[in-house]
Structures are given as structure tokens and as C-alpha cells.
Design a protein around this motif. Structure first.
Motif, PDB file in Angstrom:
ATOM      1  N   THR A   1      -3.156   1.796  -3.920  1.00 42.50           N
ATOM      2  CA  THR A   1      -2.754   3.191  -3.745  1.00 42.50           C
ATOM      3  C   THR A   1      -3.934   4.025  -3.261  1.00 42.50           C
ATOM      4  OG1 THR A   1      -3.268   3.789  -6.034  1.00 42.50           O
ATOM      5  CG2 THR A   1      -1.027   3.009  -5.576  1.00 42.50           C
ATOM      6  N   ARG A   2      -3.595   5.148  -2.651  1.00 40.93           N
ATOM      7  CA  ARG A   2      -4.619   6.069  -2.165  1.00 40.93           C
ATOM      8  C   ARG A   2      -4.009   7.459  -2.067  1.00 40.93           C
ATOM      9  NH1 ARG A   2      -7.604   4.989   3.540  1.00 40.93           N
ATOM     10  NH2 ARG A   2      -8.465   3.236   2.335  1.00 40.93           N
TER      11      ARG A   2
ATOM     12  N   LEU B   1       4.915   6.183   2.013  1.00 37.60           N
ATOM     13  CA  LEU B   1       4.263   7.484   1.890  1.00 37.60           C
ATOM     14  C   LEU B   1       5.068   8.298   0.889  1.00 37.60           C
ATOM     15  CD1 LEU B   1       2.341   9.791   2.697  1.00 37.60           C
ATOM     16  CD2 LEU B   1       3.816  10.207   4.691  1.00 37.60           C
TER      17      LEU B   1
ATOM     18  N   ARG C   1       0.835  -1.193   0.000  1.00 32.32           N
ATOM     19  CA  ARG C   1       0.000   0.000   0.000  1.00 32.32           C
ATOM     20  C   ARG C   1       0.876   1.252   0.000  1.00 32.32           C
ATOM     21  NH1 ARG C   1      -5.026  -1.041   4.282  1.00 32.32           N
ATOM     22  NH2 ARG C   1      -6.195  -2.474   2.935  1.00 32.32           N
ATOM     23  N   VAL C   2       0.517   2.216  -0.850  1.00 29.24           N
ATOM     24  CA  VAL C   2       1.270   3.468  -0.955  1.00 29.24           C
ATOM     25  C   VAL C   2       0.285   4.628  -0.886  1.00 29.24           C
ATOM     26  CG1 VAL C   2       2.884   4.840  -2.327  1.00 29.24           C
ATOM     27  CG2 VAL C   2       2.973   2.331  -2.435  1.00 29.24           C
ATOM     28  N   LEU C   3       0.564   5.567   0.002  1.00 30.07           N
ATOM     29  CA  LEU C   3      -0.258   6.772   0.152  1.00 30.07           C
ATOM     30  C   LEU C   3       0.473   7.949  -0.470  1.00 30.07           C
ATOM     31  CD1 LEU C   3      -2.887   7.891   1.567  1.00 30.07           C
ATOM     32  CD2 LEU C   3      -1.364   8.620   3.419  1.00 30.07           C
TER      33      LEU C   3
ATOM     34  N   CYS D   1       6.874   2.022   7.573  1.00 31.83           N
ATOM     35  CA  CYS D   1       6.383   2.817   6.454  1.00 31.83           C
ATOM     36  C   CYS D   1       7.502   3.721   5.952  1.00 31.83           C
ATOM     37  CB  CYS D   1       5.179   3.656   6.879  1.00 31.83           C
ATOM     38  SG  CYS D   1       4.442   4.625   5.541  1.00 31.83           S
TER      39      CYS D   1
ATOM     40  N   ALA E   1      -1.479   7.560   6.944  1.00 30.27           N
ATOM     41  CA  ALA E   1      -0.748   6.482   6.284  1.00 30.27           C
ATOM     42  C   ALA E   1      -0.650   5.254   7.172  1.00 30.27           C
ATOM     43  CB  ALA E   1       0.646   6.965   5.882  1.00 30.27           C
TER      44      ALA E   1
ATOM     45  N   ARG F   1       0.468   8.791  -8.318  1.00 28.22           N
ATOM     46  CA  ARG F   1      -0.214   7.523  -8.028  1.00 28.22           C
ATOM     47  C   ARG F   1      -0.268   6.654  -9.280  1.00 28.22           C
ATOM     48  NH1 ARG F   1      -6.415   8.163  -7.221  1.00 28.22           N
ATOM     49  NH2 ARG F   1      -6.081   8.669  -9.420  1.00 28.22           N
TER      50      ARG F   1
ATOM     51  N   ALA G   1      -0.215   1.678   5.289  1.00 34.12           N
ATOM     52  CA  ALA G   1       0.674   1.895   4.150  1.00 34.12           C
ATOM     53  C   ALA G   1       2.099   1.489   4.485  1.00 34.12           C
ATOM     54  CB  ALA G   1       0.642   3.360   3.725  1.00 34.12           C
TER      55      ALA G   1
ATOM     56  N   TRP H   1      -4.011   3.442   7.744  1.00 34.87           N
ATOM     57  CA  TRP H   1      -4.426   2.678   6.571  1.00 34.87           C
ATOM     58  C   TRP H   1      -3.549   1.446   6.350  1.00 34.87           C
ATOM     59  CZ3 TRP H   1      -2.531   3.387   1.090  1.00 34.87           C
ATOM     60  CH2 TRP H   1      -3.311   2.669   0.188  1.00 34.87           C
TER      61      TRP H   1
END
Length: 380
Positions: free
Chosen positions: A357-358, A63, A40-42, A95, A55, A346, A60, A58
Motif C-alpha cells: 500500500t501507499r 486506487l 498494490r493499492v494507492l 487499475c 497510481a 490504508r 497499482a 506505481w
């Protein structure tokens, strides 16, 4: 296949080359292990405490931000300092933190391309282009039997790179002639006698910064005691990279209507959107620069645009600009002008596949209360 932080870094560095960053800037990996897996990547403009908390909440593993957390030199990242506390929190949670700042500003596409797209512009040029790296063209005469070896040595030294292509060259066969003089130690022929040899004319390019390395490789690989070669400095060209963009609207509209277009295209902030110039003036050609772009006011005047969109404009600067006959300006919040970049970055990471992603939902624009004066250009 699992994605690792190193894969994310490679993708982002390809989209936003670190070489485009200003000398004073700090870009790239701030903390994190490139060998760690990433699911997961913010993405956010600023690495504030609220964004870091988002981050981590969630889950992630990375970041990615635009503004650096550690821009100026520091001698501690102890948890007793505000920035150090964020670094510790990120590391403890596993993270990573990655920054793409002025390299993302100048990349193609970059921050200003995202801003232009948000306003519905068709980009036609760069506001402040970055000259392409200086390039040499090498012309080397090589006996035919040694061409492949010399060519390989030059490639290994970095020559033959053209954009996304490597090992590029051109050759043509011909006949070389020379007469070794007294004191020479010729590979072919005899002292005092004219020699004719089947040779290839080998041409390829290399960045000027590689000149010493390419010359050393040439001399080491070439069989002749005195190889014949030319180094031609190619004319400078303008790259598609650089700060700001120039573009056109689909159809002419008034400054008043364009200001509303900007307001609708960017996230709402207390700072709002305000314009300076005749509200009924017709605009078509537009310049934009994400972030603080008042230094380009003389440039947009010279380019003859109808309106310039940027952030952090000041009273006296704008007043003097308009008095000097410059184009209308639209002033927006710094954060809002750069927020569209988050979606662009993103997309870069999403192309890796296997990563969720978010974009951060935290508004990191620092202004929290607006003052509402009179007039049609009050904050909105």
C-alpha cells in the motif's frame, strides 16, 4: 494466498458500511473486476488526473479515494470527457477505482476520528450521531419439540443478529395453556377442552425492516394454527457512528497554541490554518468535522465545546456565529482535514496481508497561490 479486488472491497465495506452513505452520495466500486488479483493499492483524497497517473506509474491495481469521481448522474464516460478519460485510463491499465465518501465520514472510526487523532485529541463522542437501526424484540411461545425448527427459520430470516454476532437468542421452559373453540383446527388437543403443553419462550431481536420477513418465517415454521408471539419495539439508541467528533486535549492550552497544534498536525496548504476567537482563550474541549462542517456551528454551540475545527468556513457565517456566542473556530483546507483518513483506510487494507500500500504524494488541494495579509492569523 493472493488477494483479489473482492477482498479489498469486503474489507473497506466492513470498515465503511455503504449503508452509512447519504442518499445523494455515490460510493463503492466505480470500475474494476472484483475477481482480479490485487498486489498494490494507492490511497488518496481525490481521483485527479495526477493521482491516477501516480497510481498507474506505481503499478497499482486499485486506487481508493474519498471523494467520488462520478458523484452526479452522467450519461457518458466517453474518453472525450475529462472524467471519462480517467475511467478509460484506469480500465486500460487494469487499475480499479473505489470510493468511500460519506460512509467513511460517518463510520466508526472514520474521517473525523483520523482528524482528531492528528490533533492529539481523545475522542469522547459523536458530533451528529446516526441513530442505530430500529430494532424489534420478538417473544415467541413454541412447543418444546418445535423450538429448534422455529428458531432456525427466524435466524434464516435475519433475526438474532447482535453487532458482530449472529444466531443470538434466549429461551426458558414453561407451560402453555389454551382451549380450542369451535372452528379451530388445533395441532394439539381437542375442540372445547383445555390443553396444557410444555413450551419454550423464545426471545430474539431483529431489525424492524425485517419484520415482514420474520413474521412470514414464524408463521411458516410454527406448528400452531395461531402461534402466540409479541413484537416489542425497542427504544431508539444512539450509535457510535455519525458525522464529526467531540474530544479533549491532553491539557488545556490557549487558542493561539491550539491553532499551532492544528497547523503542525495537518499537511501544509496554501489555504493554511486560521482561527477566529480570542487568541488567549483557554481551550480543552474540541469538536472536529472533516470537510465542510459549517452546518454544525449551532450544534457545537449547544454542546459547549471550546473550539471547533472544520473546513471551508465563510466570513459572514463565522461572524454571525461568534456574535451569537458560539465557540472559537479553526478553519483549515478541505483536503487537509480529510487527508489523515488515507492512513486509516490504508491500515484497513493492510490487515488483509499480501498487499503493498501507499498514500498518494500528490497534493490535490486546488489552491496554488496564497495571499499574505497582515496579522497573526495570516496564511502559513
Amino acid at each position: 494466498m493472493s488477494v483479489h479486488l473482492a477482498d479489498v472491497i469486503t474489507a473497506l465495506d466492513a470498515a465503511y458500511p455503504p449503508s452509512l452513505a447519504e442518499d445523494w452520495d455515490s460510493v463503492g466500486l466505480v470500475c474494476g473486476d472484483p475477481a482480479d488479483p490485487v498486489g498494490r493499492v494507492l490511497f488518496a483524497v481525490d481521483p485527479t488526473a495526477a493521482v491516477v497517473d501516480e497510481a498507474l506509474a506505481w503499478g497499482a491495481q486499485a486506487l481508493v479515494v474519498h471523494h467520488p469521481l462520478l458523484l452526479r448522474g452522467v450519461d457518458t464516460v466517453g474518453a472525450h470527457t475529462p472524467k471519462g478519460a480517467l475511467v478509460h485510463k484506469l480500465i486500460k491499465a487494469g487499475c480499479a477505482l473505489f470510493t468511500a465518501h460519506t460512509n467513511a465520514d460517518s463510520a466508526d472510526p472514520g474521517v473525523s476520528d483520523a482528524l482528531a487523532a492528528a490533533l492529539g485529541l481523545t475522542v469522547t463522542g459523536v458530533l451528529d450521531p446516526v441513530p442505530a437501526p430500529a430494532v424489534d424484540k420478538w417473544v415467541v411461545m413454541v412447543p418444546a419439540h418445535a423450538t429448534s425448527a422455529v428458531q432456525s427459520a427466524l435466524f434464516a430470516a435475519g433475526a438474532g443478529q447482535l453487532g458482530e454476532y449472529s444466531e443470538c437468542s434466549w429461551r426458558v421452559a414453561g407451560t402453555g395453556q389454551f382451549r380450542p373453540l369451535t372452528g379451530a383446527n388445533p395441532t394439539l388437543g381437542e375442540v372445547g377442552r383445555i390443553e396444557s403443553v410444555a413450551e419454550d419462550r423464545l426471545e430474539l431481536v431483529a431489525r424492524r425492516s425485517l419484520r415482514s420477513a420474520v413474521l412470514a418465517a414464524l408463521r411458516a415454521a410454527h406448528p400452531y394454527e395461531e402461534p402466540a408471539f409479541d413484537i416489542i419495539e425497542l427504544a431508539s439508541t444512539r450509535a457510535d457512528c455519525g458525522l464529526g467528533r467531540v474530544g479533549e486535549l491532553p491539557a488545556p492550552e490557549t487558542l493561539r497554541a491550539f491553532t499551532e497544534r492544528v497547523r503542525a498536525g495537518l499537511p501544509q496548504t496554501v489555504w493554511g490554518v486560521r482561527s477566529a476567537g480570542d487568541p488567549e482563550a483557554v481551550v480543552r474541549k474540541v469538536a472536529v468535522c472533516g470537510g465542510a462542517g459549517d452546518s454544525f456551528l449551532p450544534t457545537v454551540t449547544r454542546l459547549g465545546v471550546d473550539v471547533y475545527v472544520t473546513a471551508d468556513l465563510r466570513h459572514h457565517v463565522v461572524d454571525e456565529h461568534l456574535r451569537a456566542g458560539g465557540p472559537a473556530v479553526v478553519d483549515v483546507a478541505h483536503w487537509a482535514s480529510e487527508f489523515p483518513w488515507c492512513a486509516q483506510a490504508r491500515d484497513v487494507v493492510e490487515r488483509l496481508g499480501g498487499v503493498e500500500t501507499r498514500i498518494s504524494t500528490v497534493r490535490t488541494d486546488p489552491w496554488t497561490v496564497g495571499g499574505y495579509g497582515g496579522g497573526s492569523n495570516a496564511y502559513g
